[in-house]
Motif scaffolding. Structure first.
Motif, PDB file in Angstrom:
ATOM      1  N   LEU A  18       0.834  -1.196   0.000  1.00  0.00           N
ATOM      2  CA  LEU A  18       0.000   0.000   0.000  1.00  0.00           C
ATOM      3  C   LEU A  18       0.872   1.250   0.000  1.00  0.00           C
ATOM      4  O   LEU A  18       1.983   1.248   0.532  1.00  0.00           O
ATOM      5  N   VAL A  19       0.348   2.310  -0.608  1.00  0.00           N
ATOM      6  CA  VAL A  19       1.066   3.581  -0.615  1.00  0.00           C
ATOM      7  C   VAL A  19       0.376   4.551   0.335  1.00  0.00           C
ATOM      8  O   VAL A  19      -0.839   4.478   0.537  1.00  0.00           O
ATOM      9  N   GLU A  20       1.154   5.443   0.914  1.00  0.00           N
ATOM     10  CA  GLU A  20       0.571   6.474   1.754  1.00  0.00           C
ATOM     11  C   GLU A  20      -0.204   7.457   0.881  1.00  0.00           C
ATOM     12  O   GLU A  20       0.112   7.660  -0.292  1.00  0.00           O
ATOM     13  N   SER A  21      -1.209   8.084   1.460  1.00  0.00           N
ATOM     14  CA  SER A  21      -2.016   9.023   0.694  1.00  0.00           C
ATOM     15  C   SER A  21      -1.228  10.305   0.444  1.00  0.00           C
ATOM     16  O   SER A  21      -0.378  10.700   1.263  1.00  0.00           O
ATOM     17  N   PRO A  22      -1.505  10.986  -0.673  1.00  0.00           N
ATOM     18  CA  PRO A  22      -0.848  12.275  -0.936  1.00  0.00           C
ATOM     19  C   PRO A  22      -1.089  13.284   0.188  1.00  0.00           C
ATOM     20  O   PRO A  22      -0.207  14.077   0.516  1.00  0.00           O
ATOM     21  N   LEU A  23      -2.294  13.249   0.765  1.00  0.00           N
ATOM     22  CA  LEU A  23      -2.618  14.179   1.846  1.00  0.00           C
ATOM     23  C   LEU A  23      -1.708  13.951   3.051  1.00  0.00           C
ATOM     24  O   LEU A  23      -1.247  14.896   3.687  1.00  0.00           O
ATOM     25  N   TRP A  24      -1.420  12.690   3.354  1.00  0.00           N
ATOM     26  CA  TRP A  24      -0.547  12.380   4.488  1.00  0.00           C
ATOM     27  C   TRP A  24       0.864  12.898   4.230  1.00  0.00           C
ATOM     28  O   TRP A  24       1.503  13.461   5.121  1.00  0.00           O
ATOM     29  N   PHE A  25       1.356  12.726   3.010  1.00  0.00           N
ATOM     30  CA  PHE A  25       2.687  13.229   2.679  1.00  0.00           C
ATOM     31  C   PHE A  25       2.744  14.752   2.841  1.00  0.00           C
ATOM     32  O   PHE A  25       3.740  15.306   3.317  1.00  0.00           O
ATOM     33  N   LEU A  26       1.649  15.436   2.454  1.00  0.00           N
ATOM     34  CA  LEU A  26       1.633  16.895   2.588  1.00  0.00           C
ATOM     35  C   LEU A  26       1.629  17.333   4.044  1.00  0.00           C
ATOM     36  O   LEU A  26       2.210  18.363   4.393  1.00  0.00           O
ATOM     37  N   THR A  27       0.984  16.554   4.900  1.00  0.00           N
ATOM     38  CA  THR A  27       1.003  16.895   6.332  1.00  0.00           C
ATOM     39  C   THR A  27       2.402  16.767   6.918  1.00  0.00           C
ATOM     40  O   THR A  27       2.704  17.368   7.945  1.00  0.00           O
ATOM     41  N   LYS A  28       3.255  15.976   6.273  1.00  0.00           N
ATOM     42  CA  LYS A  28       4.638  15.780   6.726  1.00  0.00           C
ATOM     43  C   LYS A  28       5.633  16.626   5.923  1.00  0.00           C
ATOM     44  O   LYS A  28       6.842  16.400   6.006  1.00  0.00           O
ATOM     45  N   ASP A  29       5.097  17.584   5.136  1.00  0.00           N
ATOM     46  CA  ASP A  29       5.937  18.453   4.305  1.00  0.00           C
ATOM     47  C   ASP A  29       6.788  17.664   3.320  1.00  0.00           C
ATOM     48  O   ASP A  29       7.946  18.003   3.054  1.00  0.00           O
ATOM     49  N   ARG A  30       6.200  16.607   2.755  1.00  0.00           N
ATOM     50  CA  ARG A  30       6.906  15.782   1.759  1.00  0.00           C
ATOM     51  C   ARG A  30       6.149  15.879   0.436  1.00  0.00           C
ATOM     52  O   ARG A  30       5.557  14.937  -0.048  1.00  0.00           O
ATOM     53  N   LYS A  31       6.171  17.089  -0.126  1.00  0.00           N
ATOM     54  CA  LYS A  31       5.387  17.399  -1.315  1.00  0.00           C
ATOM     55  C   LYS A  31       5.809  16.572  -2.520  1.00  0.00           C
ATOM     56  O   LYS A  31       4.973  16.123  -3.306  1.00  0.00           O
ATOM     57  N   ALA A  32       7.112  16.362  -2.694  1.00  0.00           N
ATOM     58  CA  ALA A  32       7.599  15.598  -3.848  1.00  0.00           C
ATOM     59  C   ALA A  32       7.050  14.184  -3.838  1.00  0.00           C
ATOM     60  O   ALA A  32       6.648  13.648  -4.881  1.00  0.00           O
ATOM     61  N   GLU A  33       6.983  13.578  -2.644  1.00  0.00           N
ATOM     62  CA  GLU A  33       6.456  12.217  -2.544  1.00  0.00           C
ATOM     63  C   GLU A  33       4.946  12.203  -2.776  1.00  0.00           C
ATOM     64  O   GLU A  33       4.401  11.235  -3.308  1.00  0.00           O
ATOM     65  N   ALA A  34       4.280  13.294  -2.365  1.00  0.00           N
ATOM     66  CA  ALA A  34       2.841  13.398  -2.640  1.00  0.00           C
ATOM     67  C   ALA A  34       2.593  13.454  -4.139  1.00  0.00           C
ATOM     68  O   ALA A  34       1.665  12.821  -4.658  1.00  0.00           O
ATOM     69  N   GLU A  35       3.421  14.195  -4.857  1.00  0.00           N
ATOM     70  CA  GLU A  35       3.284  14.285  -6.310  1.00  0.00           C
ATOM     71  C   GLU A  35       3.565  12.942  -6.973  1.00  0.00           C
ATOM     72  O   GLU A  35       2.867  12.535  -7.911  1.00  0.00           O
ATOM     73  N   GLU A  36       4.579  12.238  -6.485  1.00  0.00           N
ATOM     74  CA  GLU A  36       4.895  10.915  -7.030  1.00  0.00           C
ATOM     75  C   GLU A  36       3.745   9.935  -6.815  1.00  0.00           C
ATOM     76  O   GLU A  36       3.423   9.124  -7.691  1.00  0.00           O
ATOM     77  N   THR A  37       3.104  10.025  -5.652  1.00  0.00           N
ATOM     78  CA  THR A  37       1.979   9.135  -5.357  1.00  0.00           C
ATOM     79  C   THR A  37       0.795   9.427  -6.271  1.00  0.00           C
ATOM     80  O   THR A  37       0.129   8.509  -6.760  1.00  0.00           O
ATOM     81  N   LEU A  38       0.527  10.703  -6.525  1.00  0.00           N
ATOM     82  CA  LEU A  38      -0.568  11.053  -7.427  1.00  0.00           C
ATOM     83  C   LEU A  38      -0.305  10.531  -8.839  1.00  0.00           C
ATOM     84  O   LEU A  38      -1.218  10.043  -9.513  1.00  0.00           O
ATOM     85  N   LEU A  39       0.948  10.622  -9.284  1.00  0.00           N
ATOM     86  CA  LEU A  39       1.291  10.086 -10.604  1.00  0.00           C
ATOM     87  C   LEU A  39       1.116   8.575 -10.635  1.00  0.00           C
ATOM     88  O   LEU A  39       0.686   8.006 -11.643  1.00  0.00           O
ATOM     89  N   LEU A  40       1.445   7.919  -9.528  1.00  0.00           N
ATOM     90  CA  LEU A  40       1.279   6.473  -9.452  1.00  0.00           C
ATOM     91  C   LEU A  40      -0.190   6.082  -9.482  1.00  0.00           C
ATOM     92  O   LEU A  40      -0.580   5.113 -10.142  1.00  0.00           O
ATOM     93  N   LEU A  41      -1.021   6.865  -8.799  1.00  0.00           N
ATOM     94  CA  LEU A  41      -2.446   6.541  -8.699  1.00  0.00           C
ATOM     95  C   LEU A  41      -3.238   6.994  -9.922  1.00  0.00           C
ATOM     96  O   LEU A  41      -4.177   6.321 -10.346  1.00  0.00           O
ATOM     97  N   ARG A  42      -2.871   8.135 -10.494  1.00  0.00           N
ATOM     98  CA  ARG A  42      -3.657   8.721 -11.583  1.00  0.00           C
ATOM     99  C   ARG A  42      -3.083   8.431 -12.971  1.00  0.00           C
ATOM    100  O   ARG A  42      -3.782   8.557 -13.964  1.00  0.00           O
TER     101      ARG A  42
END
Length: 288
Positions: A18-42
């Motif tokens: 499972l991958v962490e949600s983009p929202l969770w990454f943003l709460t941890k100030d990990r924007k790049a990983e949030a963007e990578e997750t969105l690309l993986l999901l979308r």
């Protein structure tokens, strides 16, 4: 023991994928990983800038407590309360826990009926995501509820049918009931839970909705032995069928459509409806 332990072991193993949600990454100030997750999901061609901005805006909202949600009487809470109630009232939990006892009155082996029912539920859950890609939430929930109601009605009316149909009709009913539960009655409310609550009450709303569902399941399982002693099993099937038809009306009237809505659109989905209601009241007062 291994048969009982296998689902748990399999779940623990799959959790690692499972991958962490983009929202969770943003709460941890990990924007790049949030963007990578969105690309993986979308998908690799997805333009994520707008969604990232909407998620960042959603983080600025203050979380709502359970007490505040109940006091304000927000519509998402009411909608999910009844969706959880109707999902449990469909009878799936009763059949899953008391199936061998219930199906013992049938002409076909109780074990055969029980395995068919559970297999159809599993198949339905596997098909449900594919259906969600093509169909809106409300039509999927309405159609599956109607089919399940028909299936349970067939089982409930089996003694009223000619002798040559009293074996095949319940079998068809169980097939329809199990498959339709997995494809919509059981799956769509879980999808709506994640979409229907605004960000400020999402965490609290999820906890409240799932807690309500657990209480409903506990209540119906405890009430079943007494209910069966008062009403015949055929009537219980018909009651569940009737409740499903009531849920169809509720879904058509009160449940909003959430498919393909952006974060911002979901955030204000009920507020827009409330504003429309207020505008109508203002127009009515103006006429006087």
């Amino acid at each position: 023991p291994w048969i009982l332990a296998t689902p748990g072991i399999l779940s623990i193993t799959l959790v690692w994928f499972l991958v962490e949600s983009p929202l969770w990454f943003l709460t941890k100030d990990r924007k790049a990983e949030a963007e990578e997750t969105l690309l993986l999901l979308r998908g690799p061609a997805y333009e994520f800038d707008q969604e990232i901005k909407e998620l960042e805006d959603a983080l600025d909202t203050e979380q709502t407590s359970i007490v505040e949600m109940l006091v304000t009487g927000t519509r998402p809470v009411v909608v999910m309360f009844f969706l959880a109630f109707f999902q449990v009232a469909s009878g799936c939990e009763m059949l899953s826990n008391y199936g061998l006892l219930i199906f013992s009155d049938f002409k076909i082996s109780a074990h055969t009926f029980y395995l068919i029912f559970q297999a159809m539920i599993t198949l339905g859950y596997l098909l449900s995501p594919l259906i969600m890609l093509k169909m809106n939430r409300k039509p999927q929930l309405v159609a599956s509820s109607m089919v399940m109601a028909i299936g349970l009605a067939l089982v409930g009316c089996r003694t009223l049918l000619p002798a040559q149909f009293q074996t095949v009709a319940p079998l068809i009913g169980v097939l329809l009931a199990g498959l339709s539960y997995g494809t919509g009655v059981g799956s769509v409310p879980f999808a709506l839970i994640t979409e229907i609550f605004p960000q400020r009450m999402k965490s609290t709303g999820l906890a409240l909705a799932l807690s309500q569902r657990a209480v409903f399941i506990f209540s119906i399982l405890k009430a079943y032995p007494s209910l069966r002693s008062v009403a015949r099993m055929n009537n219980i099937f018909l009651i569940h069928s009737f409740m499903l038809m009531v849920s169809v009306v509720f879904t058509l009237v009160f449940v909003p459509e959430t498919r393909d809505k952006s974060v911002s659109q979901l955030e204000y989905i009920f507020r827009k409806e409330q504003n429309k209601d207020q505008d109508k009241k203002v127009e009515q007062l103006a006429e006087f």
